[in-house]
Design a protein around this motif. Sequence first.
Motif, short mmCIF file in Angstrom:
data_model
loop_
_atom_site.label_atom_id
_atom_site.label_comp_id
_atom_site.label_asym_id
_atom_site.label_seq_id
_atom_site.Cartn_x
_atom_site.Cartn_y
_atom_site.Cartn_z
N LYS A 173 1.02 -1.26 0.01
CA LYS A 173 -0.07 0.17 -0.17
C LYS A 173 1.06 0.79 0.30
O LYS A 173 0.52 2.72 -0.43
N LEU A 174 1.96 0.76 1.27
CA LEU A 174 2.91 2.57 0.65
C LEU A 174 3.43 2.61 -0.72
O LEU A 174 3.49 3.63 -1.07
N ILE A 175 3.99 1.30 -1.36
CA ILE A 175 4.37 1.59 -2.69
C ILE A 175 3.13 2.04 -3.82
O ILE A 175 3.54 2.92 -4.74
N ASP A 176 2.53 1.45 -3.46
CA ASP A 176 1.75 2.50 -4.27
C ASP A 176 1.19 3.66 -4.34
O ASP A 176 0.38 4.45 -4.88
N GLY A 177 1.07 3.85 -2.74
CA GLY A 177 0.44 5.43 -3.07
C GLY A 177 2.14 6.14 -3.29
O GLY A 177 0.92 7.78 -3.76
N VAL A 178 2.80 5.79 -3.24
CA VAL A 178 4.34 6.34 -3.45
C VAL A 178 3.58 6.38 -5.25
O VAL A 178 4.32 8.08 -6.23
N GLU A 179 3.35 5.66 -5.59
CA GLU A 179 3.24 5.48 -7.21
C GLU A 179 2.23 6.37 -7.75
O GLU A 179 2.08 7.32 -8.95
N LYS A 180 0.84 7.02 -6.67
CA LYS A 180 -0.33 7.38 -7.06
C LYS A 180 0.04 8.53 -7.17
O LYS A 180 -0.24 9.55 -7.88
N THR A 181 0.81 9.56 -6.12
CA THR A 181 0.95 10.42 -6.04
C THR A 181 1.85 11.12 -6.93
O THR A 181 2.03 11.91 -7.09
N THR A 182 2.94 9.81 -7.16
CA THR A 182 3.66 10.38 -8.67
C THR A 182 3.33 11.19 -9.26
O THR A 182 3.17 11.61 -10.12
N ALA A 183 2.40 10.14 -10.20
CA ALA A 183 1.34 9.72 -11.30
C ALA A 183 0.14 11.49 -10.79
O ALA A 183 0.16 11.87 -12.21
N ASN A 184 0.01 11.66 -9.83
CA ASN A 184 -0.57 12.37 -9.97
C ASN A 184 0.08 14.36 -9.93
O ASN A 184 -0.44 15.16 -10.80
N ALA A 185 1.01 14.29 -9.49
CA ALA A 185 2.19 15.22 -9.86
C ALA A 185 3.07 15.21 -10.89
O ALA A 185 2.33 16.11 -11.73
N ASN A 186 2.52 14.28 -12.37
CA ASN A 186 3.08 14.56 -13.86
C ASN A 186 1.85 14.36 -13.52
O ASN A 186 1.96 15.71 -15.17
N ASP A 187 0.16 14.41 -13.85
CA ASP A 187 -0.57 14.69 -14.86
C ASP A 187 -0.64 16.40 -13.95
O ASP A 187 -1.64 16.93 -15.00
N ALA A 188 -0.36 16.22 -12.55
CA ALA A 188 -0.47 18.34 -12.11
C ALA A 188 0.70 19.17 -13.35
O ALA A 188 -0.04 20.37 -13.48
N VAL A 189 1.76 18.67 -13.71
CA VAL A 189 2.39 18.79 -14.41
C VAL A 189 2.06 19.36 -15.48
O VAL A 189 2.16 20.38 -16.22
N GLY A 218 -1.07 19.35 -17.01
CA GLY A 218 -2.05 20.37 -16.44
C GLY A 218 -1.53 21.32 -16.44
O GLY A 218 -2.24 23.12 -17.28
N MET A 219 -0.57 21.59 -15.96
CA MET A 219 0.01 23.58 -15.76
C MET A 219 0.68 23.95 -17.07
O MET A 219 0.09 24.61 -16.90
N LEU A 220 1.78 22.83 -17.77
CA LEU A 220 1.68 22.69 -18.57
C LEU A 220 0.77 23.24 -20.46
O LEU A 220 0.82 24.67 -21.32
N ASN A 221 -0.41 22.38 -19.85
CA ASN A 221 -1.69 22.88 -20.94
C ASN A 221 -2.22 23.98 -20.31
O ASN A 221 -2.87 24.04 -21.11
N LYS A 222 -2.22 25.03 -19.10
CA LYS A 222 -2.48 25.81 -19.18
C LYS A 222 -4.06 25.07 -18.15
O LYS A 222 -4.92 26.31 -18.83
N SER A 223 -4.08 24.58 -17.34
CA SER A 223 -5.62 23.65 -17.29
C SER A 223 -5.44 23.92 -15.73
O SER A 223 -6.72 23.98 -15.29
N LEU A 224 -4.41 24.53 -15.17
CA LEU A 224 -4.34 23.64 -14.29
C LEU A 224 -2.74 25.05 -13.73
O LEU A 224 -2.40 26.12 -14.41
N ASP A 225 -3.25 25.85 -12.21
CA ASP A 225 -2.02 26.97 -11.72
C ASP A 225 -1.32 26.09 -11.04
O ASP A 225 -0.65 24.78 -10.99
N VAL A 226 -0.32 26.91 -10.99
CA VAL A 226 1.14 25.93 -10.65
C VAL A 226 1.06 26.32 -9.49
O VAL A 226 1.47 25.34 -9.42
N HIS A 227 0.17 26.91 -9.05
CA HIS A 227 0.22 26.36 -7.56
C HIS A 227 -0.34 24.93 -7.06
O HIS A 227 0.04 24.15 -6.65
N ASP A 228 -1.74 24.70 -7.72
CA ASP A 228 -2.11 23.26 -7.61
C ASP A 228 -0.41 21.94 -7.92
O ASP A 228 -0.25 20.70 -7.12
N ALA A 229 0.12 22.74 -9.52
CA ALA A 229 0.69 20.93 -9.71
C ALA A 229 1.83 21.80 -8.94
O ALA A 229 2.65 20.99 -8.10
N MET A 230 2.51 22.68 -8.30
CA MET A 230 3.40 22.90 -6.49
C MET A 230 3.00 21.58 -5.77
O MET A 230 3.66 21.11 -5.09
#
Length: 97
Positions: A35-51, A53-65
């Motif tokens: 579960k710990l490793i799955d959580g790391v993978e999930k948060t990493t995927a969320n961070a990649n999606d947020a970045v 989204g930031m590059l596509n200008k669909s998310l704020d820089v704040h959310d990506a950070m």
Amino acid sequence: MAGTAAAIALTPSGAAGAVARKAASVDGFADALGKLIDGVEKTTANANDAVSGMLNKSLDVHDAMIAMHEAETTLQLTVQIRNKLVQAYQDIMRMPI
């Protein structure tokens, strides 16, 4: 007396009980690590999606950070847990028999 005998018959005892308890604790520990490793993978995927989204200008820089910081924090926690497990293993291996 009969109730006590029935209770003793229902509880695992001896070597079989110890093996059953050990298997349950190992499975629980392995599940927790999984579960710990799955959580790391999930948060990493969320961070990649947020970045992305930031590059596509669909998310704020704040959310990506925030997403990147969460991913970094979970990774650091996982590394520290790994370090503690390695240290515990090394301590056990150094114990005299």
